[in-house]
Design a protein around this motif. Sequence first.
Motif, PDB file in Angstrom:
ATOM      1  N   LEU A 247      17.536  29.246  99.301  1.00  0.00           N
ATOM      2  CA  LEU A 247      16.989  30.521  98.842  1.00  0.00           C
ATOM      3  C   LEU A 247      17.392  31.613  99.812  1.00  0.00           C
ATOM      4  O   LEU A 247      17.030  31.587 100.981  1.00  0.00           O
ATOM      5  CB  LEU A 247      15.454  30.416  98.762  1.00  0.00           C
ATOM      6  CG  LEU A 247      14.730  31.589  98.111  1.00  0.00           C
ATOM      7  CD1 LEU A 247      15.091  31.710  96.643  1.00  0.00           C
ATOM      8  CD2 LEU A 247      13.224  31.427  98.263  1.00  0.00           C
TER       9      LEU A 247
ATOM     10  N   VAL B 159       7.799  40.398 100.612  1.00  0.00           N
ATOM     11  CA  VAL B 159       7.270  39.733 101.810  1.00  0.00           C
ATOM     12  C   VAL B 159       6.546  40.741 102.698  1.00  0.00           C
ATOM     13  O   VAL B 159       5.459  40.478 103.213  1.00  0.00           O
ATOM     14  CB  VAL B 159       8.394  39.033 102.595  1.00  0.00           C
ATOM     15  CG1 VAL B 159       7.854  38.492 103.928  1.00  0.00           C
ATOM     16  CG2 VAL B 159       8.979  37.882 101.780  1.00  0.00           C
TER      17      VAL B 159
ATOM     18  N   GLN C 279      10.282  29.597  91.450  1.00  0.00           N
ATOM     19  CA  GLN C 279       8.988  29.046  91.045  1.00  0.00           C
ATOM     20  C   GLN C 279       8.956  27.552  91.372  1.00  0.00           C
ATOM     21  O   GLN C 279       9.875  26.808  91.028  1.00  0.00           O
ATOM     22  CB  GLN C 279       8.760  29.255  89.545  1.00  0.00           C
ATOM     23  CG  GLN C 279       7.452  28.664  89.038  1.00  0.00           C
ATOM     24  CD  GLN C 279       7.195  29.003  87.577  1.00  0.00           C
ATOM     25  OE1 GLN C 279       7.354  30.154  87.164  1.00  0.00           O
ATOM     26  NE2 GLN C 279       6.802  28.020  86.792  1.00  0.00           N
TER      27      GLN C 279
ATOM     28  N   GLN D 185      15.645  36.760  97.024  1.00  0.00           N
ATOM     29  CA  GLN D 185      15.493  35.801  95.934  1.00  0.00           C
ATOM     30  C   GLN D 185      14.091  35.206  95.918  1.00  0.00           C
ATOM     31  O   GLN D 185      13.397  35.160  96.921  1.00  0.00           O
ATOM     32  CB  GLN D 185      16.520  34.671  96.063  1.00  0.00           C
ATOM     33  CG  GLN D 185      17.964  35.130  95.934  1.00  0.00           C
ATOM     34  CD  GLN D 185      18.939  33.980  96.051  1.00  0.00           C
ATOM     35  OE1 GLN D 185      18.589  32.926  96.554  1.00  0.00           O
ATOM     36  NE2 GLN D 185      20.156  34.185  95.575  1.00  0.00           N
ATOM     37  N   SER D 186      13.695  34.733  94.732  1.00  0.00           N
ATOM     38  CA  SER D 186      12.411  34.062  94.551  1.00  0.00           C
ATOM     39  C   SER D 186      12.626  32.853  93.651  1.00  0.00           C
ATOM     40  O   SER D 186      13.581  32.815  92.872  1.00  0.00           O
ATOM     41  CB  SER D 186      11.380  34.999  93.918  1.00  0.00           C
ATOM     42  OG  SER D 186      11.147  36.134  94.719  1.00  0.00           O
TER      43      SER D 186
ATOM     44  N   ILE E  82       4.897  30.547  93.881  1.00  0.00           N
ATOM     45  CA  ILE E  82       6.109  31.352  93.926  1.00  0.00           C
ATOM     46  C   ILE E  82       6.554  31.434  95.384  1.00  0.00           C
ATOM     47  O   ILE E  82       5.777  31.817  96.261  1.00  0.00           O
ATOM     48  CB  ILE E  82       5.878  32.779  93.390  1.00  0.00           C
ATOM     49  CG1 ILE E  82       5.512  32.740  91.908  1.00  0.00           C
ATOM     50  CG2 ILE E  82       7.121  33.638  93.609  1.00  0.00           C
ATOM     51  CD1 ILE E  82       6.639  32.312  91.003  1.00  0.00           C
ATOM     52  N   LEU E  83       7.781  31.042  95.651  1.00  0.00           N
ATOM     53  CA  LEU E  83       8.358  31.167  96.980  1.00  0.00           C
ATOM     54  C   LEU E  83       9.340  32.330  96.946  1.00  0.00           C
ATOM     55  O   LEU E  83      10.236  32.370  96.105  1.00  0.00           O
ATOM     56  CB  LEU E  83       9.084  29.880  97.357  1.00  0.00           C
ATOM     57  CG  LEU E  83       9.974  29.922  98.611  1.00  0.00           C
ATOM     58  CD1 LEU E  83       9.155  30.259  99.843  1.00  0.00           C
ATOM     59  CD2 LEU E  83      10.714  28.607  98.781  1.00  0.00           C
ATOM     60  N   THR E  84       9.155  33.280  97.846  1.00  0.00           N
ATOM     61  CA  THR E  84      10.024  34.453  97.846  1.00  0.00           C
ATOM     62  C   THR E  84      10.543  34.788  99.232  1.00  0.00           C
ATOM     63  O   THR E  84       9.859  34.586 100.234  1.00  0.00           O
ATOM     64  CB  THR E  84       9.298  35.693  97.275  1.00  0.00           C
ATOM     65  OG1 THR E  84      10.202  36.802  97.240  1.00  0.00           O
ATOM     66  CG2 THR E  84       8.088  36.061  98.126  1.00  0.00           C
ATOM     67  N   ARG E  85      11.791  35.285  99.259  1.00  0.00           N
ATOM     68  CA  ARG E  85      12.379  35.873 100.460  1.00  0.00           C
ATOM     69  C   ARG E  85      12.778  37.326 100.191  1.00  0.00           C
ATOM     70  O   ARG E  85      13.583  37.886 100.929  1.00  0.00           O
ATOM     71  CB  ARG E  85      13.602  35.064 100.906  1.00  0.00           C
ATOM     72  CG  ARG E  85      13.288  33.675 101.443  1.00  0.00           C
ATOM     73  CD  ARG E  85      14.534  33.041 102.043  1.00  0.00           C
ATOM     74  NE  ARG E  85      14.322  31.666 102.429  1.00  0.00           N
ATOM     75  CZ  ARG E  85      13.825  31.261 103.597  1.00  0.00           C
ATOM     76  NH1 ARG E  85      13.475  32.177 104.488  1.00  0.00           N
ATOM     77  NH2 ARG E  85      13.677  29.992 103.870  1.00  0.00           N
ATOM     78  N   GLU E  86      12.237  37.898  99.139  1.00  0.00           N
ATOM     79  CA  GLU E  86      12.530  39.292  98.813  1.00  0.00           C
ATOM     80  C   GLU E  86      11.862  40.171  99.872  1.00  0.00           C
ATOM     81  O   GLU E  86      10.635  40.166 100.003  1.00  0.00           O
ATOM     82  CB  GLU E  86      12.007  39.612  97.413  1.00  0.00           C
ATOM     83  CG  GLU E  86      12.634  40.845  96.785  1.00  0.00           C
ATOM     84  CD  GLU E  86      12.097  42.127  97.404  1.00  0.00           C
ATOM     85  OE1 GLU E  86      12.906  42.981  97.831  1.00  0.00           O
ATOM     86  OE2 GLU E  86      10.861  42.248  97.467  1.00  0.00           O
TER      87      GLU E  86
ATOM     88  N   ALA F  83       9.709  34.649 104.660  1.00  0.00           N
ATOM     89  CA  ALA F  83       9.473  33.885 103.431  1.00  0.00           C
ATOM     90  C   ALA F  83       7.972  33.789 103.192  1.00  0.00           C
ATOM     91  O   ALA F  83       7.192  33.698 104.144  1.00  0.00           O
ATOM     92  CB  ALA F  83      10.078  32.487 103.542  1.00  0.00           C
TER      93      ALA F  83
END
Length: 325
Positions: free
Chosen positions: A105, A233, A112, A109-110, A225-229, A210
């Motif tokens: 990731l 964040v 599910q 990006q994110s 939801i995992l996000t690195r946006e 993250a």
Amino acid sequence: MDTEVERAYRALLRTGQASPDELAGQCGYGTEQAEEVCRQLVELELANTSASGVLTPLSPAKAVEGLVAAAVRRLELRLQSEVHAGGIVDALIAERRAPSPVGHLGDGQSVQLTGMAAVRAAIDELTFFTWDESLTTNPTGVLSKESISHARPIDERVLRRGVRMRTVVGHAAREDPPTMAYLRELVGKGAAIRIARDPIERLIICDRAAALTPLDPAHTAKGAILTREPGLVAALVSLFERMWSSADPLCVPEGEPADEPEGTLTELERKILHSLCTADKDEVGAREVGIALRTYRKHVAALMRRLDASNRFQAALLARERGWL
């Protein structure tokens, strides 16, 4: 341990207890050497010392167990640093047929994650790569036996690396003894814990790069939801800071170090660190700071854990490197 420290510990085992002067006489030490050896005996948790300075040895089983545990912690930290620097895990992830959403990731990006198994796998990988800061919340406040069992190795791994850990838990934690016992255990290992007065959101944020949030806050088992946006964040970090600011520090027994973020020092802790550079004895340091000797030593031990220092000289050096002095 140092040969002279081992010699002194064996002498204590034979006599049952001894003052520094008595130990000097038994082992043939000068005054300064005896004081240094006694200090190391206490720091290595091979002996306890009374208010009058008399040392009593810990049992051999407990003493050796503590030495082994300290050596294992140092080895684990060194190996983890080498693994992190060498990119071993990234290389292995690249070989996996089903790519890890965490490992691949990128920024902006994110993804599910469905089900608790996927969420826990993501948390394991995220925490492995966390080296600076871990921010988490637990709205329910109450931790089940299973949750504590799963969290303990992850939390310990993070804290041993010197990661700054801050956690906010729901107010129900106050009424659950097992939860409070575990939270105090984490505080003793260097974590900062606060208890919320108002409802809070569920978050896990690693190195401010993250973040994990539940798909359904009412049913967290559904996934996350995992996000690195970066913008998202940053917004979640801001939300965490507001929850942190409005929460109450976890109460600790009288005389224990207070709950503070890993990189934050109270004025008392700063004075204690300074005393490690100037005072040649704990008794002198305690007098300089103006607190009881026993309380002084508890704070020194807590600061050494936070700095992952094996002795007080190293603690002073690491404190200077971090800008704490």
